[in-house]
Design a protein around this motif. Structure first.
Motif, PDB file in Angstrom:
ATOM      1  N   PHE A   4     -72.758 -49.120  19.659  1.00 52.54           N
ATOM      2  CA  PHE A   4     -72.603 -50.486  20.162  1.00 52.54           C
ATOM      3  C   PHE A   4     -71.187 -50.631  20.684  1.00 52.54           C
ATOM      4  CE2 PHE A   4     -71.721 -54.971  19.998  1.00 52.54           C
ATOM      5  CZ  PHE A   4     -72.907 -55.532  20.438  1.00 52.54           C
ATOM      6  N   GLU A   5     -71.067 -51.007  21.960  1.00 48.35           N
ATOM      7  CA  GLU A   5     -69.746 -51.207  22.556  1.00 48.35           C
ATOM      8  C   GLU A   5     -69.500 -52.691  22.757  1.00 48.35           C
ATOM      9  OE1 GLU A   5     -66.847 -49.824  26.148  1.00 48.35           O
ATOM     10  OE2 GLU A   5     -68.987 -49.830  26.553  1.00 48.35           O
ATOM     11  N   VAL A   6     -68.486 -53.207  22.097  1.00 51.93           N
ATOM     12  CA  VAL A   6     -68.092 -54.608  22.250  1.00 51.93           C
ATOM     13  C   VAL A   6     -67.217 -54.714  23.494  1.00 51.93           C
ATOM     14  CG1 VAL A   6     -66.845 -56.542  21.202  1.00 51.93           C
ATOM     15  CG2 VAL A   6     -68.154 -54.973  19.756  1.00 51.93           C
ATOM     16  N   GLY A   7     -67.581 -55.617  24.409  1.00 51.73           N
ATOM     17  CA  GLY A   7     -66.777 -55.832  25.607  1.00 51.73           C
ATOM     18  C   GLY A   7     -66.822 -54.668  26.564  1.00 51.73           C
ATOM     19  N   TYR A  12     -67.361 -48.428  32.164  1.00 53.95           N
ATOM     20  CA  TYR A  12     -66.773 -47.085  32.203  1.00 53.95           C
ATOM     21  C   TYR A  12     -66.989 -46.351  30.881  1.00 53.95           C
ATOM     22  CZ  TYR A  12     -63.357 -43.340  32.325  1.00 53.95           C
ATOM     23  OH  TYR A  12     -62.748 -42.115  32.260  1.00 53.95           O
ATOM     24  N   THR A  13     -66.601 -46.987  29.776  1.00 56.33           N
ATOM     25  CA  THR A  13     -66.742 -46.343  28.472  1.00 56.33           C
ATOM     26  C   THR A  13     -68.206 -46.230  28.078  1.00 56.33           C
ATOM     27  OG1 THR A  13     -64.574 -47.185  27.826  1.00 56.33           O
ATOM     28  CG2 THR A  13     -65.997 -46.395  26.068  1.00 56.33           C
ATOM     29  N   VAL A  28     -75.670 -49.737  23.307  1.00 56.78           N
ATOM     30  CA  VAL A  28     -75.819 -51.165  23.553  1.00 56.78           C
ATOM     31  C   VAL A  28     -74.468 -51.638  24.062  1.00 56.78           C
ATOM     32  CG1 VAL A  28     -76.393 -53.412  22.582  1.00 56.78           C
ATOM     33  CG2 VAL A  28     -77.508 -51.352  21.687  1.00 56.78           C
ATOM     34  N   ALA A  29     -74.442 -52.132  25.295  1.00 53.18           N
ATOM     35  CA  ALA A  29     -73.206 -52.520  25.965  1.00 53.18           C
ATOM     36  C   ALA A  29     -73.135 -54.036  26.052  1.00 53.18           C
ATOM     37  CB  ALA A  29     -73.153 -51.890  27.355  1.00 53.18           C
ATOM     38  N   ILE A  77     -69.716 -48.603  16.110  1.00 53.23           N
ATOM     39  CA  ILE A  77     -69.317 -49.775  16.897  1.00 53.23           C
ATOM     40  C   ILE A  77     -67.927 -49.492  17.424  1.00 53.23           C
ATOM     41  CG2 ILE A  77     -68.783 -52.238  16.871  1.00 53.23           C
ATOM     42  CD1 ILE A  77     -70.832 -52.534  14.612  1.00 53.23           C
ATOM     43  N   THR A  78     -67.747 -49.711  18.726  1.00 48.09           N
ATOM     44  CA  THR A  78     -66.459 -49.420  19.339  1.00 48.09           C
ATOM     45  C   THR A  78     -65.977 -50.605  20.169  1.00 48.09           C
ATOM     46  OG1 THR A  78     -65.253 -47.857  20.732  1.00 48.09           O
ATOM     47  CG2 THR A  78     -67.523 -48.267  21.322  1.00 48.09           C
TER      48      THR A  78
END
Length: 87
Positions: A4-7, A12-13, A28-29, A77-78
């Motif tokens: 899960f990428e916050v923001g 890109y990431t 999950v972006a 989560i990143t």
């Protein structure tokens, strides 16, 4: 693996993460509605239409409640660039 990428911003990431968890994992972006409105003009970046992004789910949810109920279980989560916009 589910990441899960916050923001996610323009993704890109998210793309790097999608490549790392492919082919069986998913990313999950998340983007905040205000970020979408102010900086992305309510448009998902064309990057998300690329084949490498087929395992990426884009969600627009506020930073106060970023994870949709159907997202889990989540392995990682990143937060890469958005930490300064979450206050």
């Amino acid at each position: 693996m589910v990441v899960f990428e916050v923001g996610t911003g323009r993704g890109y990431t998210a793309e790097l993460l999608a490549r790392a968890v492919a082919p069986s994992g998913r990313v999950v972006a998340q983007n905040d509605p205000l970020i979408m409105e102010k900086f992305l003009k309510n448009q998902t970046d064309p990057r998300f239409a690329q084949p490498v992004m087929k395992n990426v789910q884009v969600v627009v949810r506020p930073f106060d409640d970023p994870i949709p109920p159907d997202a889990g279980p989540i392995d990682l989560i990143t937060v890469i660039f958005e930490y300064h916009d979450t206050v």
